[in-house]
Motif scaffolding. Structure first.
Motif, PDB file in Angstrom:
ATOM      1  N   VAL A 145      37.681  -6.077  10.403  1.00 45.80           N
ATOM      2  CA  VAL A 145      37.052  -7.331   9.969  1.00 45.80           C
ATOM      3  C   VAL A 145      38.078  -8.461   9.915  1.00 45.80           C
ATOM      4  N   PHE A 146      39.219  -8.197   9.316  1.00 47.74           N
ATOM      5  CA  PHE A 146      40.209  -9.263   9.133  1.00 47.74           C
ATOM      6  C   PHE A 146      40.803  -9.717  10.458  1.00 47.74           C
ATOM      7  N   LEU A 147      41.238  -8.776  11.279  1.00 45.16           N
ATOM      8  CA  LEU A 147      41.910  -9.154  12.526  1.00 45.16           C
ATOM      9  C   LEU A 147      40.967  -9.860  13.496  1.00 45.16           C
ATOM     10  N   ALA A 194      40.746 -18.535  13.356  1.00 44.13           N
ATOM     11  CA  ALA A 194      41.975 -19.093  12.780  1.00 44.13           C
ATOM     12  C   ALA A 194      42.553 -20.149  13.706  1.00 44.13           C
ATOM     13  N   ASP A 195      41.832 -21.213  13.909  1.00 46.68           N
ATOM     14  CA  ASP A 195      42.355 -22.330  14.692  1.00 46.68           C
ATOM     15  C   ASP A 195      42.251 -23.607  13.856  1.00 46.68           C
ATOM     16  N   ILE A 244      36.690  -4.770   0.467  1.00 41.83           N
ATOM     17  CA  ILE A 244      36.918  -6.178   0.144  1.00 41.83           C
ATOM     18  C   ILE A 244      38.326  -6.387  -0.414  1.00 41.83           C
ATOM     19  N   CYS A 245      38.835  -5.370  -1.148  1.00 40.79           N
ATOM     20  CA  CYS A 245      40.200  -5.489  -1.696  1.00 40.79           C
ATOM     21  C   CYS A 245      41.244  -5.478  -0.590  1.00 40.79           C
ATOM     22  N   PHE A 246      41.065  -4.607   0.400  1.00 42.32           N
ATOM     23  CA  PHE A 246      42.018  -4.545   1.508  1.00 42.32           C
ATOM     24  C   PHE A 246      42.028  -5.852   2.305  1.00 42.32           C
ATOM     25  N   ILE A 247      40.868  -6.463   2.482  1.00 42.06           N
ATOM     26  CA  ILE A 247      40.815  -7.740   3.190  1.00 42.06           C
ATOM     27  C   ILE A 247      41.577  -8.809   2.415  1.00 42.06           C
TER      28      ILE A 247
END
Length: 577
Positions: free
Chosen positions: A377-379, A386-387, A292-295
Motif C-alpha cells: 500500500v505505501f510503496l 508523491a509528486d 495501519i501502524c506499519f504504514i
C-alpha cells in the motif's frame, strides 16, 4: 412397648448379599436402620452439628464426623433399590466424543459395583477382553500406596497397547492419595484416558478438576445436581443439566442443556464453530491494526522522523470503528463445514485440540501478511501520488482506500460460506466507505474538501487500487491454491466433498491425516515433562504437518454421569450402602 433387637450375623450377611446383587444390576441401593435416642444425647449431638455446619474449614468432613457419632448401633430395617435409567443417547454421545479425542472421567457418589455397571451400560468402559479395569483400594496409607504403584506400573507398560485401560478409585483411597501421593496420581491421570472415581464428595470432585488443570489440561465438567456445583465452577467450562435434580447445577454452569446427548452438539458443532470464529476474529483484528501502524511507521521514515501523521485523527478513528469492524462481524456466521458433516466426522475436532487455527505460527503468518500489505500500500501509493501536484490529503486518502480494498478481499478470501448478510456486511461496508467520504468531501471545514471527487475522477486512482489488490492478494491466493490443491488438510477434503455433493473419494487420506494428528498429540503427552512452555512448529497454515506440542490433549473432559447423586458426606454414604 415395641422392642428392637440387633440383627444376627447371618441376617446381616443376607442384607450384604442383597445390596451387592442390586448393585450388580446397576440399581441404587439404600439400607434403612434406626435406633432410639435419649433427649440429652440428641441435644449434645445437635449442638455439635450446628458447630460443624457453621465452620469455614473442612466443613464436609467435620459434618461427616459428627454424623458418624450418631449413626452407631443401628437396627437394620431392610434394603431398598431403585432403577435410575440412562437417558436416551448417552452411550452414543460418549462414543462419538471419544472419537473426537476427548478423555472422560466419571466422578460419582455411587458405590463401586454400581458405578462400574452404569459405566458398562453407557459404553464408558469396555468389557473384557477389549478393556481392563485397574482398582486402587485400601484403608491405610501403605495399602493405597501399593495399589497405586501397581496400577501406575501397569499403565506405563501397557500405554502403547490398543487395549482400553481404566482405573477405579474410591473416595477413601482418593482422600489419602490427594494428601500423600499427589504427584504419582498426577502421572496416572496423564497416562489414563478413562477413570471412575466412586464414593467421592463434592470437595473431592473439585480437587480432581483442580489437579487436572494444573497439568495444563482443558477441563469440562458436566453435572445435574447440587453436589456438582463446586466441580462445575472449578472447571474451565461448566455444563449443567436441568432436570429432576433441580437447577442448582444449571445455574452455576457456563452452559445449560436439557439432556446429556445435547453435549455432543454443544462440543462438536457450537464449540468448534466458536473456536474457528474466535481464531479468525482475534487474528484479523491483530492484522488490521498492524497494517495501519506499519504504514504510519513507513511514512515516518519517508518524512524524516518528523512526527507527521499520514492519516488524520478522524480517518484513524473511522478505520477501526466503521471501516474494518463491520466486515469482520460477518465471521460470526461463517461455517467451514455443515453441521451434518461435522457430526459424521467428529475426528476433525482434533484440529481444534492441536491449535491449528490459532497459535504463534498462525499469528506470525498474519504478522507477515500485515507487513507485506503495508509495504504494498505505501510503496504503490507513494510512487503514484508523491509528486509536486499531489496534496498530502490525496496521498492519505489513496493509502486509506488501498487498506479498505485489501480488507474487503482478505475477509472475503477467509470466509468459508457466504450468506446475504455476510455479502452485505463486506461489500455494503465497502460502498459505505465511499459514500461517507463523498459526504465529508462536500464539507469545506472538514479538511477533505473535494478530495474524494478529484480522486474518483482520475483513472490513476482506480488503476492504483487494482494494482494494490493484485500485488497484495496475488501471493496470498497462490499460496492458498497450492495448499488447497496439493497439500489439502482433512477439512479441505471434506469441503471438497460438500461442494460436489458426493462421497469423499480421498477418505483414506482423510483418515491417515487425522490419525497422524492424534498420534502426535498422544506421543507428545507421554514424552514431554509436566512443567514447560508450549512449543509450536513454524507453519503458517492449518496444513496436515502443523503440530502443536503440548503436555497432552488440549481437551480433557470430566464426565459426571447424570445418574450420579451424592449425599452430604462420604461417611454417611458408607452407612446408607
Amino acid at each position: 412397648m415395641r422392642r428392637h433387637f440387633l440383627v444376627p450375623f447371618l441376617q446381616i450377611r443376607t442384607y450384604i448379599d442383597a445390596v451387592e446383587q442390586y448393585a450388580q444390576l446397576g440399581l441404587r441401593t439404600l439400607v434403612l436402620g434406626w435406633r432410639e435416642l435419649q433427649e440429652d444425647e440428641y441435644r449434645e449431638w445437635s449442638r455439635m452439628f450446628k458447630e460443624a455446619n457453621s465452620t469455614l474449614v473442612d466443613r464436609e468432613w467435620k459434618i461427616a464426623e459428627v454424623c458418624q457419632r450418631l449413626e452407631l448401633d443401628l437396627e437394620i430395617l431392610g434394603v431398598t433399590a431403585i432403577e435410575d435409567r440412562l437417558q436416551e443417547g448417552v452411550p452414543e454421545t460418549i462414543e462419538i466424543l471419544r472419537q473426537a479425542g476427548i478423555n472422560f472421567w466419571m466422578l460419582t457418589g455411587d458405590k463401586q459395583s454400581t458405578a462400574i455397571q452404569v459405566a458398562l451400560q453407557c459404553n464408558f468402559i469396555s468389557s473384557e477382553p477389549k478393556g481392563q479395569l485397574l482398582f486402587i483400594n485400601g484403608k491405610t496409607e501403605d495399602e493405597v500406596a501399593r495399589s497405586l504403584e501397581r496400577v501406575l506400573l501397569t499403565m506405563r507398560i501397557t500405554s502403547s497397547e490398543p487395549k482400553d485401560l481404566a482405573f477405579v478409585v474410591d473416595g477413601w483411597a482418593l482422600e489419602i492419595i490427594l494428601k500423600q501421593y499427589k504427584e504419582a496420581f498426577t502421572e496416572l491421570a496423564i497416562l489414563s484416558r478413562t477413570a471412575i472415581c466412586c464414593r467421592v464428595t463434592p470437595s473431592q470432585k473439585a480437587q480432581l478438576v483442580e489437579l487436572l488443570k494444573s497439568c495444563d489440561y482443558r477441563t469440562l465438567a458436566i453435572g445435574d445436581g447440587g453436589n456438582d456445583v463446586r466441580m462445575i465452577q472449578q472447571a474451565d467450562i461448566g455444563v449443567g443439566i436441568s432436570g429432576r435434580e433441580g437447577l442448582q447445577a444449571a445455574r452455576a454452569a457456563d452452559y445449560r442443556i436439557g439432556k446429556f446427548r445435547f453435549l455432543k452438539r454443544l462440543i462438536l458443532v457450537h464449540g468448534r464453530y466458536s473456536y474457528n470464529r474466535t481464531a479468525f476474529l482475534s487474528q484479523y483484528s491483530f492484522y488490521k491494526s498492524l497494517l495501519i501502524c506499519f504504514i504510519q511507521i513507513l511514512f515516518s521514515f519517508f518524512s524524516g522522523i518528523s512526527g507527521t501523521s499520514l492519516f488524520n485523527s478522524v480517518s484513524l478513528m473511522a478505520y477501526n470503528v466503521f471501516y474494518t469492524s463491520i466486515p469482520v462481524m460477518a465471521s460470526i456466521l461463517d461455517k467451514d463445514l455443515s453441521e451434518k458433516t461435522v457430526m459424521q466426522h467428529p475426528q476433525i475436532l482434533i484440529y481444534c485440540q492441536a491449535g491449528r487455527l490459532i497459535n504463534p505460527s498462525t499469528f506470525a503468518g498474519w504478522f507477515g501478511r500485515s507487513l507485506y500489505h503495508a509495504l504494498v500500500v505505501f510503496l504503490i501509493s507513494i510512487h503514484a501520488y508523491a509528486d509536486e501536484k499531489s496534496e498530502m490529503e490525496e496521498l492519505s486518502m489513496v493509502a486509506l482506500s488501498g487498506c479498505i480494498w485489501l480488507q474487503a478481499f482478505v475477509v472475503m478470501l477467509e470466509m468459508n460460506s457466504f450468506t446475504l448478510l455476510q455479502f452485505l456486511a463486506i461489500w455494503g461496508n465497502f460502498v459505505a466507505f465511499y459514500v461517507i467520504n463523498f459526504i465529508v468531501s462536500n464539507i469545506p471545514s472538514a479538511g477533505m474538501y473535494t478530495i474524494m471527487f478529484r480522486l474518483c475522477g482520475q483513472p490513476s486512482y482506480w488503476i492504483t487500487m487494482v494494482l494494490i489488490v493484485a500485488v497484495g492478494m496475488g501471493p496470498v491466493l497462490a499460496l492458498k491454491y497450492f495448499r488447497y490443491t496439493y497439500r489439502p488438510s482433512a477439512i479441505n477434503i471434506l469441503q471438497q466433498a460438500e461442494r460436489i455433493r458426493g462421497p469423499i473419494y480421498s477418505l483414506g487420506n482423510l483418515e491417515s491425516q487425522l490419525k497422524s494428528v492424534e498420534k502426535d498429540i498422544a506421543s507428545l503427552s507421554l514424552n514431554q515433562p509436566k512443567n514447560r512452555n508450549s512449543v509450536y512448529e513454524p507453519l503458517l497454515s492449518d496444513s496436515p504437518t502443523a503440530t502443536r506440542r503440548s503436555i497432552g490433549p488440549s481437551t480433557f473432559d470430566l464426565f459426571q454421569s447424570t445418574q450420579s447423586r451424592l449425599s452430604s458426606s462420604y461417611l454417611r454414604n458408607c452407612k446408607n450402602n
